[in-house]
Every structure is written in C-alpha cells, then in structure tokens.
Scaffold this active site. Structure first.
Site, mmCIF file in Angstrom:
data_model
loop_
_atom_site.group_PDB
_atom_site.id
_atom_site.type_symbol
_atom_site.label_atom_id
_atom_site.label_comp_id
_atom_site.label_asym_id
_atom_site.label_seq_id
_atom_site.Cartn_x
_atom_site.Cartn_y
_atom_site.Cartn_z
ATOM 1 N N SER A 89 0.825 -1.207 0.000
ATOM 2 C CA SER A 89 0.000 0.000 0.000
ATOM 3 C C SER A 89 0.860 1.258 0.000
ATOM 4 O O SER A 89 2.011 1.255 0.447
ATOM 5 C CB SER A 89 -0.903 0.019 1.231
ATOM 6 O OG SER A 89 -1.685 -1.134 1.283
HETATM 7 N N1 SAH Z 1 -0.204 -5.439 4.135
HETATM 8 C C1 SAH Z 1 0.439 -5.666 2.877
HETATM 9 C C2 SAH Z 1 -0.470 -5.334 1.720
HETATM 10 C C3 SAH Z 1 -0.486 -6.470 0.772
HETATM 11 S S1 SAH Z 1 -1.758 -6.480 -0.437
HETATM 12 C C4 SAH Z 1 1.770 -4.927 2.801
HETATM 13 O O1 SAH Z 1 2.104 -4.163 3.726
HETATM 14 O O2 SAH Z 1 2.506 -5.142 1.856
HETATM 15 C C5 SAH Z 1 -2.919 -7.591 0.293
HETATM 16 C C6 SAH Z 1 -2.481 -8.992 0.519
HETATM 17 O O3 SAH Z 1 -3.630 -9.717 1.019
HETATM 18 C C7 SAH Z 1 -2.011 -9.763 -0.714
HETATM 19 O O4 SAH Z 1 -0.718 -10.236 -0.479
HETATM 20 C C8 SAH Z 1 -3.017 -10.911 -0.840
HETATM 21 O O5 SAH Z 1 -2.452 -12.100 -1.310
HETATM 22 C C9 SAH Z 1 -3.516 -11.051 0.593
HETATM 23 N N2 SAH Z 1 -4.823 -11.704 0.753
HETATM 24 C C10 SAH Z 1 -5.926 -11.606 -0.023
HETATM 25 N N3 SAH Z 1 -6.922 -12.358 0.455
HETATM 26 C C11 SAH Z 1 -6.446 -12.954 1.590
HETATM 27 C C12 SAH Z 1 -6.998 -13.873 2.538
HETATM 28 N N4 SAH Z 1 -8.241 -14.368 2.419
HETATM 29 N N5 SAH Z 1 -6.225 -14.268 3.579
HETATM 30 C C13 SAH Z 1 -4.948 -13.809 3.711
HETATM 31 N N6 SAH Z 1 -4.367 -12.970 2.831
HETATM 32 C C14 SAH Z 1 -5.109 -12.544 1.790
#
Ligand code: SAH
Length: 230
Positions: A80
């Site tokens: 993000s």
């Molecule tokens: N907090 C992260 C943002 C990553 S984007 C950072 O600081 O980089 C969101 C992430 O959520 C992705 O990696 C995606 O694979 C994950 N995601 C999506 N659905 C999910 C679920 N049901 N359980 C766990 N992770 C999930």
C-alpha cells in the site's frame, strides 16, 4: 591491519551511504506525505520513520520505495501507499500491550510497522510464496514479535482470539463474520470493503458491549480479498 580497515571501508562505504540516503528519503516521506496530510499519532510516525520500507520491496524498486504510491510486490499484489499504511495504523490506535491480527501480509511492511508499536502481531497471507518471503524478512530484520502464518484469513485465528486490533489489507465485499467474532470487547477493526472494480471504502469498526459501530475513514482501492478453494 590498516590495509584491512581500508579495504573494509571501501567495501562498506557505498552501503552506509545507501542506508543514509534511504533514511533521508524516509524522513522526507514522513514530512510531505504523512504529517502534511494530517497524521498526528506519535507511535505511527515513530514506526514510519524507523521501518526501512525499501527492504520490503524487490531491489529494482528500492529507489521508488518512499514515493507517494502503491508498488507491485509480485503475484499481482501490491504494497500500500505509505499514507494509507499510516492512516490504517493511526485509526487502529495501536499500543504496547495490544494484540494485533493482520489479514494480508503481502510484503510484510504493514506488519513491521505494527510490530514497532505493539508486543504481538499475527499476520496471515494466502499466497504461499509471499507468506514465505515475508516470514524470512521478519527473521532477517529481527521482528521476533511477528507470527507469520500461511492460510486463508477469512477464518481469522480462533486459537489466538480475541484481538484488540484487526487490520485487513485486502478488500472483501462483506465483513467476514469470524473476524467480527474474534474482535475483543473495546477492539478496533480497520477494513476496506467493496468489490474489485467498484467503489471501496475503508471503515473503522469498534466493538462496545458486544455491539459493533461503523465509521467511514476514506475511499480506497485495495486488491481483492481472496478465498482458498477447500
Ligand atoms: N499489508 C500488505 C499489503 C499487501 S496487499 C503490505 O504491507 O505489503 C494484500 C495482501 O492480502 C495480498 O498479499 C493478498 O495475497 C492477501 N490476501 C488476499 N486475500 C487474503 C486472505 N483471504 N487471507 C490472507 N491474505 C489474503
């Protein structure tokens, strides 16, 4: 001995200069993107100043790490924008003894920010490769208070509930019921809600006397919340 020190200096000085360069860019990021936009929480600002965001990205993107933008982290996912991380962190009101659950580890950056402030952070990632990379990152950077788990965050982590704070970094269409159940009394959940190509909003849910209240924080665009096919 002197020759050894000279050689050591030649090898390490570019690395030291690079670390200083990123520290300078990080401070600029905090000033121009975070403080200027109204983030005031001291703990949030402390964590954003401290965590080396570039190290959560592939090396080819290091020089972009402190820009005002989300960036790709592979597997169609993104880290993000710094301001959104700050806004979510401040809205969650983290504190030392609070137990945190993050859904969507991704690069691990948001978890590291939370780990600078709180004693224990549980984080779940659904893409195995990202889960593994983040776990390794936490180890090498010394974040021993982050418990990184591979799996579907839809179910939360009942065995470690309740959580004082739940932060979700992928957008579901509706709030997963299990996460509401695992939020502690007085707890706060920060979650983007909405479809992949439609309007999404970041909301704050608070639980008081077992009742949930909801407050809109901002309009946002997050990657979709996925499910594992069991
Ligand atoms: N907090 C992260 C943002 C990553 S984007 C950072 O600081 O980089 C969101 C992430 O959520 C992705 O990696 C995606 O694979 C994950 N995601 C999506 N659905 C999910 C679920 N049901 N359980 C766990 N992770 C999930």
């Amino acid at each position: 001995m002197r020759l050894f020190l000279i050689i050591l200096g030649i090898i390490t000085s570019p690395m030291i200069l690079q670390t200083e360069k990123y520290a300078l860019w990080r401070e600029r990021m905090v000033q121009s993107q975070i403080i200027e936009r109204g983030i005031t929480d001291k703990r949030t600002l402390f964590a954003l100043r401290k965590v080396p965001r570039h190290l959560f990205l592939p090396p080819y993107l290091w020089d972009m790490a402190y820009e005002d933008t989300p960036l790709p982290i592979g597997y169609d996912q993104t880290i993000s924008q710094p301001y959104i991380v700050a806004l979510m962190t401040q809205s969650a009101e983290p504190g030392k003894s609070k137990k945190v659950l993050e859904i969507g580890t991704g690069s691990g950056y948001q978890a590291a920010i939370l780990a600078e402030i709180t004693d224990s952070v549980y984080t779940i990632e659904i893409i195995p490769e990202l889960a593994k990379m983040a776990a390794e990152k936490f180890r090498t950077l010394g974040y021993h208070n982050i418990i990184a788990i591979y799996g579907d965050g839809y179910k939360g982590l009942p065995e470690h509930a309740p959580f004082d704070i739940i932060i979700v970094t992928a957008a579901p269409e509706d709030i997963p019921k299990s996460l509401i159940d695992q939020l502690a009394e007085g707890g706060r959940m920060v979650i983007p809600i909405g479809g992949q190509y439609s309007f999404q909003e970041l909301v704050l849910l608070t639980k008081k006397n077992g009742k949930l209240s909801r407050k809109r924080i901002a309009s946002v665009r997050f990657v979709p919340f996925r499910r594992l096919n069991y």
